[in-house]
Design a protein around this motif. Sequence first.
Motif, short mmCIF file in Angstrom:
data_model
loop_
_atom_site.label_atom_id
_atom_site.label_comp_id
_atom_site.label_asym_id
_atom_site.label_seq_id
_atom_site.Cartn_x
_atom_site.Cartn_y
_atom_site.Cartn_z
N PHE A 2 0.76 -1.10 0.08
CA PHE A 2 0.00 0.13 0.02
C PHE A 2 0.79 1.15 -0.01
O PHE A 2 0.41 2.45 -0.28
N TRP A 3 2.02 1.15 0.43
CA TRP A 3 2.71 2.45 0.45
C TRP A 3 3.64 2.91 -0.93
O TRP A 3 4.42 3.83 -0.78
N LYS A 4 3.59 1.88 -1.84
CA LYS A 4 4.33 2.25 -2.88
C LYS A 4 3.91 3.43 -3.78
O LYS A 4 4.69 4.10 -4.58
N ARG A 5 2.78 3.99 -3.56
CA ARG A 5 2.30 4.92 -4.36
C ARG A 5 2.34 6.45 -3.41
O ARG A 5 1.88 7.32 -3.83
N ALA A 6 2.90 6.05 -2.36
CA ALA A 6 2.79 7.27 -1.58
C ALA A 6 3.84 8.35 -1.98
O ALA A 6 4.77 8.08 -2.50
N PRO A 7 3.48 9.78 -1.83
CA PRO A 7 4.51 10.89 -2.00
C PRO A 7 5.88 10.60 -1.35
O PRO A 7 5.94 9.75 -0.38
N THR A 58 -3.47 0.22 10.05
CA THR A 58 -3.55 -0.78 9.18
C THR A 58 -3.06 -0.19 7.78
O THR A 58 -2.94 0.87 7.45
N GLY A 59 -2.80 -1.22 6.79
CA GLY A 59 -2.45 -0.72 5.50
C GLY A 59 -3.72 0.02 4.69
O GLY A 59 -3.39 1.08 4.31
N PRO A 60 -4.95 -0.54 4.99
CA PRO A 60 -5.77 0.28 4.29
C PRO A 60 -6.10 1.64 4.84
O PRO A 60 -6.45 2.61 4.24
N GLU A 61 -5.93 1.67 6.25
CA GLU A 61 -6.34 2.99 6.97
C GLU A 61 -5.06 4.00 6.64
O GLU A 61 -5.28 5.19 6.29
N TRP A 62 -3.85 3.65 6.51
CA TRP A 62 -2.72 4.58 5.97
C TRP A 62 -2.79 4.70 4.46
O TRP A 62 -2.61 6.13 4.40
N ARG A 63 -3.32 3.71 3.73
CA ARG A 63 -3.54 4.27 2.39
C ARG A 63 -4.85 5.74 2.29
O ARG A 63 -4.34 6.30 1.38
N ALA A 64 -5.71 5.16 3.07
CA ALA A 64 -6.75 6.07 3.10
C ALA A 64 -6.12 7.62 3.75
O ALA A 64 -6.34 8.65 2.73
N PHE A 65 -5.47 7.51 4.22
CA PHE A 65 -4.80 8.79 5.03
C PHE A 65 -3.62 9.50 3.84
O PHE A 65 -4.06 10.59 3.56
N VAL A 66 -2.97 8.61 3.12
CA VAL A 66 -2.23 9.21 2.05
C VAL A 66 -3.00 9.72 0.86
O VAL A 66 -2.70 10.61 0.29
N ASP A 67 -3.90 8.83 0.51
CA ASP A 67 -4.86 9.40 -0.59
C ASP A 67 -5.52 10.65 -0.12
O ASP A 67 -5.36 11.54 -1.15
N GLY A 68 -5.86 10.97 1.01
CA GLY A 68 -6.46 12.31 1.62
C GLY A 68 -5.35 13.20 1.38
O GLY A 68 -5.85 14.43 0.69
N ILE A 69 -4.14 12.92 1.62
CA ILE A 69 -3.08 14.14 1.46
C ILE A 69 -2.84 14.53 0.09
O ILE A 69 -2.77 15.44 -0.35
N GLU A 70 -2.81 13.39 -0.81
CA GLU A 70 -2.87 13.58 -2.14
C GLU A 70 -3.74 14.28 -2.93
O GLU A 70 -3.79 15.22 -3.76
N THR A 71 -5.15 14.01 -2.51
CA THR A 71 -6.20 14.40 -2.97
C THR A 71 -6.61 15.91 -2.76
O THR A 71 -6.84 16.71 -3.69
N PHE A 72 -6.15 16.28 -1.51
CA PHE A 72 -6.57 17.59 -0.94
C PHE A 72 -5.25 18.61 -1.09
O PHE A 72 -5.19 19.67 -0.57
N ASN A 73 -4.10 17.93 -1.41
CA ASN A 73 -2.73 18.64 -1.45
C ASN A 73 -2.39 19.31 -0.37
O ASN A 73 -2.08 20.38 -0.25
N ILE A 74 -2.36 18.51 0.78
CA ILE A 74 -2.00 18.98 2.18
C ILE A 74 -0.57 18.88 2.21
O ILE A 74 0.05 17.73 2.01
N ARG A 75 0.06 19.75 2.53
CA ARG A 75 1.60 19.69 2.81
C ARG A 75 1.72 20.31 4.41
O ARG A 75 1.29 21.38 4.64
#
Length: 75
Positions: A2-7, A58-75
């Motif tokens: 799940f972390w392969k696509r992470a920023p 969990t993997g899915p929870e972390w993926r949802a968190f990372v997806d949210g960062i990417e979707t809303f461009n949170i930095r």
Amino acid sequence: MFWKRAPKALRLMDQPEGEYIKSPLSSPAGNCVEVARDGDGVKVRDSKDPQGPSLHFTGPEWRAFVDGIETFNIR
């Protein structure tokens, strides 16, 4: 995994399991969190208290968190 696509700042796939890292965007004052791979999930802890408690996601929870960062461009 799940972390392969992470920023890049959140990518954990190249880290040994259990080795904490923090974002290169962290504040110089050290006010940040650190993350580590933990089996099929991720552990998160306060960088100012490395011996303190950590949160486990969990993997899915972390993926949802990372997806949210990417979707809303949170930095």
